[in-house]
Design a protein around this motif. Sequence first.
Motif, short mmCIF file in Angstrom:
data_model
loop_
_atom_site.label_atom_id
_atom_site.label_comp_id
_atom_site.label_asym_id
_atom_site.label_seq_id
_atom_site.Cartn_x
_atom_site.Cartn_y
_atom_site.Cartn_z
N PHE A 11 -3.36 -4.48 -5.87
CA PHE A 11 -3.76 -5.88 -6.06
C PHE A 11 -2.88 -6.82 -5.24
O PHE A 11 -3.37 -7.74 -4.60
N LEU A 12 -1.57 -6.59 -5.27
CA LEU A 12 -0.66 -7.43 -4.48
C LEU A 12 -0.92 -7.28 -2.98
O LEU A 12 -0.82 -8.25 -2.22
N SER A 13 -1.27 -6.08 -2.56
CA SER A 13 -1.60 -5.85 -1.16
C SER A 13 -2.84 -6.66 -0.77
O SER A 13 -2.90 -7.25 0.30
N TRP A 14 -3.82 -6.67 -1.64
CA TRP A 14 -5.04 -7.42 -1.39
C TRP A 14 -4.76 -8.92 -1.30
O TRP A 14 -5.32 -9.62 -0.45
N THR A 15 -3.86 -9.42 -2.16
CA THR A 15 -3.56 -10.86 -2.11
C THR A 15 -2.78 -11.23 -0.86
O THR A 15 -2.91 -12.35 -0.37
N VAL A 74 1.20 0.77 -12.20
CA VAL A 74 2.05 0.15 -11.16
C VAL A 74 1.38 0.29 -9.80
O VAL A 74 1.42 -0.63 -8.98
N ALA A 75 0.74 1.42 -9.55
CA ALA A 75 0.01 1.62 -8.28
C ALA A 75 -1.13 0.62 -8.17
O ALA A 75 -1.36 0.06 -7.09
N ALA A 76 -1.84 0.37 -9.26
CA ALA A 76 -2.93 -0.61 -9.24
C ALA A 76 -2.40 -2.01 -8.99
O ALA A 76 -3.02 -2.80 -8.25
N ILE A 77 -1.26 -2.35 -9.58
CA ILE A 77 -0.64 -3.66 -9.32
C ILE A 77 -0.26 -3.78 -7.85
O ILE A 77 -0.46 -4.84 -7.25
N ILE A 131 0.84 -1.21 0.00
CA ILE A 131 0.00 0.00 0.00
C ILE A 131 0.88 1.26 0.00
O ILE A 131 0.58 2.24 -0.68
N ALA A 132 1.98 1.23 0.76
CA ALA A 132 2.89 2.38 0.77
C ALA A 132 3.51 2.58 -0.61
O ALA A 132 3.65 3.73 -1.07
#
Length: 82
Positions: free
Chosen positions: A75-79, A69-72, A43-44
């Motif tokens: 998404f990685l934060s959510w996973t 890149v921010a959206a990726i 998220i940071a």
Amino acid sequence: MYKQFLWEPLWFKILIIASLLAAVVFSSSIFADHGYYQSIAKIAAAIFFGAYGIKFRSNTRIAVIFFGVAAICVFLSWTYLN
């Protein structure tokens, strides 16, 4: 990039430095076992890239790359939370 960074307002400098430091600290090997810390790091990083995406919105191509890149990162934060 560095010269441009020096011309930025103080709030932008604080936001960029704080998000970059949070991303580096929380993604370190000390916090590798905890998914919540890894999520905070992503998220940071998303805040970092999103802030630069907003900054470069006059150049559409670069802004789209930063927002992608921010959206990726989001998404990685959510996973990592799951």
